[in-house]
Design a protein around this motif. Structure first.
Motif, mmCIF file in Angstrom:
data_model
loop_
_atom_site.group_PDB
_atom_site.id
_atom_site.type_symbol
_atom_site.label_atom_id
_atom_site.label_comp_id
_atom_site.label_asym_id
_atom_site.label_seq_id
_atom_site.Cartn_x
_atom_site.Cartn_y
_atom_site.Cartn_z
ATOM 1 N N ARG A 1 -8.907 38.164 -37.383
ATOM 2 C CA ARG A 1 -8.586 36.990 -38.147
ATOM 3 C C ARG A 1 -9.037 35.719 -37.247
ATOM 4 O O ARG A 1 -8.938 35.768 -35.891
ATOM 5 C CB ARG A 1 -7.060 36.890 -38.386
ATOM 6 N N HIS A 2 -9.809 34.875 -37.805
ATOM 7 C CA HIS A 2 -10.249 33.450 -36.926
ATOM 8 C C HIS A 2 -9.115 33.014 -36.408
ATOM 9 O O HIS A 2 -8.026 32.687 -37.113
ATOM 10 C CB HIS A 2 -11.206 32.672 -38.139
ATOM 11 N N PRO B 1 -4.948 29.580 -38.938
ATOM 12 C CA PRO B 1 -5.885 28.967 -37.746
ATOM 13 C C PRO B 1 -5.562 27.589 -37.350
ATOM 14 O O PRO B 1 -5.303 26.615 -38.059
ATOM 15 C CB PRO B 1 -7.081 29.377 -38.318
ATOM 16 N N LYS C 1 -11.893 35.190 -32.798
ATOM 17 C CA LYS C 1 -10.903 36.015 -33.711
ATOM 18 C C LYS C 1 -10.133 36.841 -32.747
ATOM 19 O O LYS C 1 -10.078 36.999 -31.591
ATOM 20 C CB LYS C 1 -11.647 36.952 -34.488
ATOM 21 N N GLY D 1 -16.077 28.519 -34.473
ATOM 22 C CA GLY D 1 -16.170 29.550 -35.643
ATOM 23 C C GLY D 1 -16.373 31.017 -35.235
ATOM 24 O O GLY D 1 -16.095 31.723 -35.837
ATOM 25 N N ARG D 2 -16.242 31.282 -33.834
ATOM 26 C CA ARG D 2 -16.737 32.461 -33.381
ATOM 27 C C ARG D 2 -15.319 33.295 -33.262
ATOM 28 O O ARG D 2 -15.046 34.393 -33.297
ATOM 29 C CB ARG D 2 -17.253 32.711 -32.473
ATOM 30 N N TYR E 1 -9.558 29.913 -35.213
ATOM 31 C CA TYR E 1 -9.955 28.323 -35.648
ATOM 32 C C TYR E 1 -10.399 28.247 -37.273
ATOM 33 O O TYR E 1 -11.228 29.171 -37.535
ATOM 34 C CB TYR E 1 -10.880 27.706 -34.735
ATOM 35 N N GLU E 2 -10.059 27.127 -37.621
ATOM 36 C CA GLU E 2 -10.782 26.785 -39.041
ATOM 37 C C GLU E 2 -11.663 25.540 -38.670
ATOM 38 O O GLU E 2 -10.825 24.470 -38.126
ATOM 39 C CB GLU E 2 -9.902 26.681 -40.070
#
Length: 347
Positions: free
Chosen positions: A47-48, A15, A42, A39-40, A50-51
């Protein structure tokens, strides 16, 4: 594994890493905005996208806020070297950065760790950090309207726009204060992954999906006086028929106002003129249809209220810098259920 190292993934690309720089005197609300928004999102496989991690200019430990509590930050400045995007939220204790436009030694050392090509963003007075580091010389930027004159005086080489919610200058983005930070982060998600993803994040966050960056910061009557007529009914009426021609006089008539009174009241409540607002809504409608359907570009133009593909092309080029076909190619997620006729090519 060192928690600062980007998280590997055997199932796909890692991410996009957003590193939030927490400085003493930070505002807890604004510190939390990037975590909430980034953080939301996907992808289609859950899969996310962003981190998000938070770092300080010091080794891990407490960072003071403007409230009666501190926050424990688990990462030191070395996290900045791993960032794809760095966000600097507001702080009320910037010291020489705010007073003289000079970086402290620890802040300068931390910023020096950021890799060339990393996207930079600030919320509210976080812009002082970017300006003091020289990132904004000769570039447009904004901050909270109450700080804009000081920012311009302290950094005369920065092109300060005091009236907008946020400024997107490509690899550097700046926003006004408080809720404008939400608008900025949603704009980044929309820029990275399209309107459908950003709108889903907005719904889950219970905020409006889109406020254009050029919208005025300070709306004189954000909550309409109950003794005076509002323009909200006309906006709701227009949203239900974007595909139809909509005249200003028709919107004014919905509220039993003269065109002059309606236009003034509309700008006070929405921050933009009725014509600008209609164009924004039609652009958003077109983006949604281009991402989520197989409708032809001509049909999208009609359904969004632009009338012709040429008109829509011009408006999307002005607002987004891309053609409808290029936008669809970039943001159309694989495997999504779509309806409608096949898209036309070369438009």
């Amino acid at each position: 594994m060192d928690p600062v190292e980007p998280t590997p993934s055997s199932a796909g690309p890692r991410p996009h890493r957003v590193v939030v720089l927490a400085l003493d005197g930070l505002l807890p609300f604004e510190l939390g905005i990037p975590h909430r928004i980034f953080g939301r999102p996907k992808d289609g496989r859950g899969r996310h996208l962003y981190e998000v991690i938070t770092c300080s200019v010091r080794p891990p430990g407490p960072v003071e806020t403007d409230a009666d509590f501190a926050v424990h930050v688990a990462h030191g400045p070395e996290a900045l070297a791993t960032a794809d995007t760095v966000i600097v939220p507001a702080s009320y204790e910037l010291g020489p950065v705010y007073e003289r436009g000079e970086l402290t030694d620890d802040l300068a050392a931390a910023l020096a760790l950021i890799r060339p090509g990393t996207r930079l963003a600030s919320i509210c007075t976080g812009v002082y950090v970017l300006a003091a580091a020289g990132y904004l010389d000769g570039r447009p930027a904004t901050t909270h309207w109450a700080d804009s004159e000081r920012l311009q005086r302290l950094f005369p080489r920065v092109e300060v726009d005091p009236d907008v919610l946020f400024v997107d200058d490509g690899d550097i983005l700046t926003s006004a204060g408080v809720a404008a930070g939400i608008d900025l982060c949603l704009h980044i998600v929309r820029r990275d992954h399209g309107a459908v993803v950003a709108n889903d994040v907005a719904r889950r966050t219970v905020v409006p999906p889109h406020r254009d960056g050029g919208q005025a910061q300070y709306i004189r009557r954000p909550v309409p006086d109950p003794q005076q007529a509002s323009t909200s009914g006309a906006r709701a009426w227009a949203l239900g028929r974007l595909h139809e021609p909509i005249q200003l006089r028709d919107m004014a008539a919905r509220e039993a106002m003269s065109v002059r009174t309606f236009t003034r009241r509309f700008r006070e409540e929405a921050g933009v003129s009725p014509g600008q607002w209609l164009t924004q809504q039609r652009v958003e409608r077109a983006r949604h249809l281009l991402e989520s359907t197989d409708l032809s570009v001509d049909q999208v133009a009609r359904d969004a209220g632009f009338g012709t593909a040429q008109s829509m092309r011009q408006h999307l080029q002005t607002a987004l810098g891309v053609t409808p076909t290029a936008y669809r190619r970039t943001f159309r997620a694989g495997g999504r259920q779509r309806t409608g006729a096949p898209a036309t090519a070369g438009t």
